[in-house]
Design a protein around this motif. Structure first.
Motif, PDB file in Angstrom:
ATOM      1  N   MET A   1       0.440  -2.474 -10.160  1.00 17.94           N
ATOM      2  CA  MET A   1      -0.986  -2.542  -9.811  1.00 17.94           C
ATOM      3  C   MET A   1      -1.185  -1.988  -8.396  1.00 17.94           C
ATOM      4  N   PHE A   2      -2.221  -1.176  -8.245  1.00 16.92           N
ATOM      5  CA  PHE A   2      -2.583  -0.570  -6.970  1.00 16.92           C
ATOM      6  C   PHE A   2      -3.803  -1.357  -6.478  1.00 16.92           C
ATOM      7  N   CYS A   3      -3.879  -1.683  -5.196  1.00 18.02           N
ATOM      8  CA  CYS A   3      -5.071  -2.364  -4.691  1.00 18.02           C
ATOM      9  C   CYS A   3      -5.637  -1.569  -3.524  1.00 18.02           C
ATOM     10  N   HIS A   4      -6.772  -0.921  -3.732  1.00 18.85           N
ATOM     11  CA  HIS A   4      -7.481  -0.262  -2.639  1.00 18.85           C
ATOM     12  C   HIS A   4      -8.430  -1.292  -2.043  1.00 18.85           C
ATOM     13  N   PHE A   5      -8.222  -1.582  -0.766  1.00 17.01           N
ATOM     14  CA  PHE A   5      -8.975  -2.651  -0.111  1.00 17.01           C
ATOM     15  C   PHE A   5      -9.058  -2.304   1.370  1.00 17.01           C
TER      16      PHE A   5
ATOM     17  N   GLU B   1     -15.780   6.162  -0.193  1.00 18.41           N
ATOM     18  CA  GLU B   1     -14.424   6.396  -0.719  1.00 18.41           C
ATOM     19  C   GLU B   1     -13.480   6.773   0.420  1.00 18.41           C
ATOM     20  N   TRP B   2     -13.983   7.567   1.332  1.00 19.04           N
ATOM     21  CA  TRP B   2     -13.219   7.923   2.524  1.00 19.04           C
ATOM     22  C   TRP B   2     -14.011   7.447   3.735  1.00 19.04           C
ATOM     23  N   GLY B   3     -13.566   6.382   4.386  1.00 16.41           N
ATOM     24  CA  GLY B   3     -14.245   5.883   5.576  1.00 16.41           C
ATOM     25  C   GLY B   3     -14.203   6.902   6.696  1.00 16.41           C
TER      26      GLY B   3
ATOM     27  N   LYS C   1      -3.265   0.852   5.120  1.00 14.38           N
ATOM     28  CA  LYS C   1      -4.101   1.677   6.010  1.00 14.38           C
ATOM     29  C   LYS C   1      -4.567   2.887   5.210  1.00 14.38           C
ATOM     30  N   HIS C   2      -5.861   3.008   5.020  1.00 14.42           N
ATOM     31  CA  HIS C   2      -6.408   4.188   4.323  1.00 14.42           C
ATOM     32  C   HIS C   2      -6.783   5.232   5.365  1.00 14.42           C
ATOM     33  N   HIS C   3      -7.462   6.312   4.903  1.00 12.36           N
ATOM     34  CA  HIS C   3      -7.736   7.433   5.829  1.00 12.36           C
ATOM     35  C   HIS C   3      -8.584   7.030   7.032  1.00 12.36           C
ATOM     36  N   ASP C   4      -9.364   5.923   6.914  1.00  9.07           N
ATOM     37  CA  ASP C   4     -10.207   5.503   8.055  1.00  9.07           C
ATOM     38  C   ASP C   4      -9.381   4.884   9.185  1.00  9.07           C
TER      39      ASP C   4
ATOM     40  N   ILE D   1       3.723  -0.728  -0.283  1.00  8.16           N
ATOM     41  CA  ILE D   1       2.582  -0.398   0.579  1.00  8.16           C
ATOM     42  C   ILE D   1       2.227   1.082   0.587  1.00  8.16           C
ATOM     43  N   TYR D   2       0.922   1.296   0.701  1.00  8.22           N
ATOM     44  CA  TYR D   2       0.343   2.616   0.881  1.00  8.22           C
ATOM     45  C   TYR D   2      -0.043   2.660   2.352  1.00  8.22           C
ATOM     46  N   ILE D   3       0.444   3.664   3.067  1.00 11.34           N
ATOM     47  CA  ILE D   3      -0.004   3.857   4.451  1.00 11.34           C
ATOM     48  C   ILE D   3      -0.374   5.325   4.578  1.00 11.34           C
TER      49      ILE D   3
ATOM     50  N   GLN E   1       7.095   2.885  -1.019  1.00  7.49           N
ATOM     51  CA  GLN E   1       6.244   3.328   0.086  1.00  7.49           C
ATOM     52  C   GLN E   1       5.433   4.512  -0.413  1.00  7.49           C
ATOM     53  N   TRP E   2       4.118   4.376  -0.384  1.00  8.72           N
ATOM     54  CA  TRP E   2       3.213   5.398  -0.944  1.00  8.72           C
ATOM     55  C   TRP E   2       2.654   6.262   0.173  1.00  8.72           C
ATOM     56  N   PHE E   3       3.030   7.555   0.180  1.00 10.97           N
ATOM     57  CA  PHE E   3       2.502   8.487   1.177  1.00 10.97           C
ATOM     58  C   PHE E   3       1.491   9.424   0.531  1.00 10.97           C
ATOM     59  N   ASP E   4       0.253   9.309   0.993  1.00 15.19           N
ATOM     60  CA  ASP E   4      -0.819  10.161   0.505  1.00 15.19           C
ATOM     61  C   ASP E   4      -0.656  11.561   1.103  1.00 15.19           C
ATOM     62  N   GLY E   5      -0.909  12.573   0.267  1.00 19.93           N
ATOM     63  CA  GLY E   5      -0.781  13.948   0.767  1.00 19.93           C
ATOM     64  C   GLY E   5      -2.006  14.425   1.524  1.00 19.93           C
TER      65      GLY E   5
ATOM     66  N   ASN F   1      -2.691  14.676 -11.171  1.00 19.17           N
ATOM     67  CA  ASN F   1      -4.116  14.417 -11.410  1.00 19.17           C
ATOM     68  C   ASN F   1      -4.380  12.924 -11.226  1.00 19.17           C
ATOM     69  N   GLU F   2      -5.666  12.575 -11.189  1.00 18.67           N
ATOM     70  CA  GLU F   2      -6.020  11.156 -11.029  1.00 18.67           C
ATOM     71  C   GLU F   2      -6.728  10.638 -12.277  1.00 18.67           C
ATOM     72  N   GLU F   3      -6.499  11.327 -13.398  1.00 16.67           N
ATOM     73  CA  GLU F   3      -7.128  10.916 -14.669  1.00 16.67           C
ATOM     74  C   GLU F   3      -6.215  10.059 -15.525  1.00 16.67           C
TER      75      GLU F   3
ATOM     76  N   THR G   1       1.941   8.009 -12.411  1.00 17.25           N
ATOM     77  CA  THR G   1       0.554   8.278 -12.759  1.00 17.25           C
ATOM     78  C   THR G   1      -0.337   7.248 -12.084  1.00 17.25           C
ATOM     79  N   ASP G   2      -1.083   7.685 -11.042  1.00 23.62           N
ATOM     80  CA  ASP G   2      -1.996   6.759 -10.365  1.00 23.62           C
ATOM     81  C   ASP G   2      -3.409   7.048 -10.825  1.00 23.62           C
ATOM     82  N   VAL G   3      -4.090   5.996 -11.219  1.00 25.84           N
ATOM     83  CA  VAL G   3      -5.436   6.133 -11.778  1.00 25.84           C
ATOM     84  C   VAL G   3      -6.153   4.811 -11.534  1.00 25.84           C
TER      85      VAL G   3
ATOM     86  N   GLY H   1     -14.291   4.645  -8.979  1.00 29.14           N
ATOM     87  CA  GLY H   1     -13.805   4.893  -7.619  1.00 29.14           C
ATOM     88  C   GLY H   1     -12.500   4.159  -7.356  1.00 29.14           C
ATOM     89  N   TRP H   2     -11.885   4.494  -6.216  1.00 26.08           N
ATOM     90  CA  TRP H   2     -10.644   3.787  -5.839  1.00 26.08           C
ATOM     91  C   TRP H   2     -10.968   2.430  -5.218  1.00 26.08           C
ATOM     92  N   PHE H   3     -12.144   2.378  -4.519  1.00 21.94           N
ATOM     93  CA  PHE H   3     -12.551   1.119  -3.873  1.00 21.94           C
ATOM     94  C   PHE H   3     -13.609   0.420  -4.717  1.00 21.94           C
TER      95      PHE H   3
HETATM   96  C1  FUL Z   1      -5.995  10.124  -2.649  1.00 19.98           C
HETATM   97  C2  FUL Z   1      -6.910   9.499  -1.587  1.00 19.98           C
HETATM   98  O1  FUL Z   1      -7.627  10.478  -0.896  1.00 19.98           O
HETATM   99  C3  FUL Z   1      -7.804   8.549  -2.327  1.00 19.98           C
HETATM  100  O2  FUL Z   1      -8.751   7.962  -1.478  1.00 19.98           O
HETATM  101  C4  FUL Z   1      -6.929   7.479  -2.979  1.00 19.98           C
HETATM  102  O3  FUL Z   1      -6.326   6.684  -1.982  1.00 19.98           O
HETATM  103  C5  FUL Z   1      -5.878   8.126  -3.867  1.00 19.98           C
HETATM  104  C6  FUL Z   1      -4.904   7.140  -4.446  1.00 19.98           C
HETATM  105  O4  FUL Z   1      -5.179   9.108  -3.173  1.00 19.98           O
HETATM  106  O5  FUL Z   1      -5.271  11.168  -2.172  1.00 19.98           O
END
Ligand code: FUL
Length: 507
Positions: free
Chosen positions: A53-57, A66-68, A104-107, A150-152, A188-192, A236-238, A281-283, A288-290
């Motif tokens: 389970m992923f928790c966007h919070f 969606e992006w602070g 920590k999200h993009h904000d 964790i996602y940072i 550890q989840w690294f967003d691109g 993809n995010e579908e 597969t993240d969906v 929305g994510w939040f």
């Molecule tokens: C993307 C992010 O920009 C979205 O906000 C979300 O966190 C998703 C899981 O990854 O790249």
């Protein structure tokens, strides 16, 4: 006639007694050698989790963005009834094995009092600045038998140093503070995503250092990014992994974000990829994510489709279930997850492949000169029926059943296994698993069933299997099912065969 049966029984008894006196002296055949890149123990454990389970919070939960922007006041973050034990209990009842939180999200806002930042829960009025979501969730996970990840986000729209070399040092400190105090961390989840910071500049990330330091503090963490090294984005995010999906990827000279492999490549992997980097597969369960009051969770039908297209296609499913502004998983999401769980249970709790009359295979590894005779001698001598015979694909058969498998001889890359039942079976799902600790091998297979007239008919043709493949077929009733491996890159090693009936999902 009775006398004949009596004589047959006597002969069988005689053979049995003889076999006990002379148990086969043949030493068991060697296991197959690994083929190509193989997963680490941590990657195998990760893949076997299947659903997390992923928790966007964070501040976005309160602003609806969606992006602070990164300029939100810390006081925006103010959950009125945060209860991470509730998240864990929902996750556990839904059948998830782990939870990953957007620490920590993009904000840039940190859900823990990160000493490397001044934009954290510590600066907020929430619980007088003494709150710590990371602490609460990691403790709730430990208590509830759930793994914690964790996602940072490296992208930070708040950090004043973002866009300068100094930021990489700040980010390393941020990672260290999370990894040192809230472990163990399974992923550890690294967003691109790599946008602009407050000064309008983009950051040149030091990925080598980020990964090395992560593994220093959390050696068992599987690192997610567009290029791994632990697991990769599915492209993809579908919620849809490729029908052909290799857990191999070429990452030489590549980086997350702009320099990542194409989305198609991420979706299917690289046939000859040098590294073992399986797909995740993240969906989101919602649009929305939040969390947003105006949005609602997907239907059970949609969730089943996502399950078949991810877990059923050699990928792990990371389903986002965002907590609301109270800090709780909303009732409608939790209810939907319970319905989803009930659907999965009703489909997968009854494996119709069980209680087989016999399993026949065209080939298996054995040291007996005559494999057929050797097999029956083993059975009569009450030994394991051929250590690598097709029987080991049946889940209930072995004791330690993940590590028991059907394996063909080294040179045999085309083979079939036939499952024969006393009573006909009605099914529309065929489940297969390759024993991935020895690599991924199968590249083409088909499934056949026998009709009442003894004619065989193909009901599905597919390519890869990998960790798990669930093939959706028409509903068939038959006493005989045959799995035919048409092409494999090395000897065949399958550890699971299952048959299921799905009356819920409408294709
Ligand atoms: C993307 C992010 O920009 C979205 O906000 C979300 O966190 C998703 C899981 O990854 O790249």
């Amino acid at each position: 006639m009775k006398r004949f049966y009596f004589l047959v029984c006597l002969v069988l008894l005689g053979l049995f007694v003889e076999a006990q006196k002379h148990p086969p002296k043949v030493k068991p055949a060697d296991p197959p050698k690994p083929y190509g890149p193989v997963p680490t123990a941590a990657q195998v454990a990760w893949q076997r989790m299947e659903m997390n389970m992923f928790c966007h919070f964070g501040p976005n939960t309160f602003t609806g963005l969606e992006w602070g922007e990164g300029t939100e006041a810390e006081d925006i973050f103010n959950p009125t009834a945060l209860d991470c034990n509730q998240w864990v209990s929902v996750a556990r009842n839904a059948g998830f094995q782990g939870i990953i939180l957007t620490a920590k999200h993009h904000d840039g806002f940190c859900l823990w009092p990160n000493p490397a930042s001044t934009h954290t829960v510590r600066e907020s009025a929430w619980r007088n600045g003494k709150g710590d979501v990371l602490k609460e969730l990691s403790e709730a996970c430990n208590k509830g038998g759930m793994k914690f990840g964790i996602y940072i986000s490296p992208w930070d729209r708040n950090a004043p140093t973002y866009g300068t070399p100094e930021y990489n040092k700040v980010f390393l400190k941020t990672l260290q503070s999370a990894h040192k105090h809230y472990g163990p961390i399974f992923e550890q989840w690294f967003d691109g995503a790599n946008g602009e910071g407050p000064n309008g500049k983009r950051q040149v990330y030091d990925w080598k250092k980020f990964n090395a330091q992560t593994l220093k503090f959390q050696p068992n963490a599987v690192i997610f990014s567009d290029v791994g090294p632990g697991c990769r984005w599915v492209g993809n995010e579908e919620g849809s992994c490729g029908r052909t999906c290799w857990s191999r990827l070429d990452v030489e000279g590549r980086e997350p974000g702009k320099n990542a492999p194409s989305q198609d490549t991420l979706n299917a992997g690289n046939y000859n990829g040098a590294c073992w980097i399986p797909a995740e597969t993240d969906v989101s369960i919602r649009p929305g994510w939040f969390w947003r009051d105006s949005e609602h969770p997907k239907s059970v039908q949609e969730l089943l489709k996502i399950y078949y297209n991810s877990v059923g296609r050699n990928s792990l499913l990371l389903l986002n279930v965002p907590p609301d502004n109270r800090g709780l998983i909303p009732a409608e999401d939790s209810l939907r997850l319970m319905e989803f769980r009930a659907a999965l249970d009703s489909i997968f709790a009854h494996d119709l492949a069980k209680n087989v009359r016999y399993v026949e295979v065209s080939n298996y590894r054995t040291n007996h000169k005559n494999p057929w005779l050797g097999y029956w001698i083993s059975v009569l001598a009450c030994c394991e029926p051929g250590q690598y015979h097709g029987y080991w694909m049946l889940d209930h058969y072995g004791i330690n059943n993940y590590d028991t498998y059907w394996a063909t001889e080294d040179t045999v890359t085309t083979a079939w296994a036939e499952f024969d039942y006393e009573e006909p079976r009605t099914f529309n799902r065929v489940l297969l698993q390759e024993y991935i600790p020895l690599g991924q091998r199968v590249e083409k297979f088909h499934i056949e069933v026998e009709d009442e007239n003894g004619n065989w008919r193909t009901i599905a043709e597919e390519t890869t299997i990998g960790y798990k493949r669930i093939v959706l077929t028409e509903t068939v009733t038959t006493k005989k099912v045959r799995i035919v491996i048409d092409q494999s890159r090395a000897s065949i090693v399958l550890n699971r065969f299952g048959l299921f009936m799905d009356n819920i999902y409408r294709q």
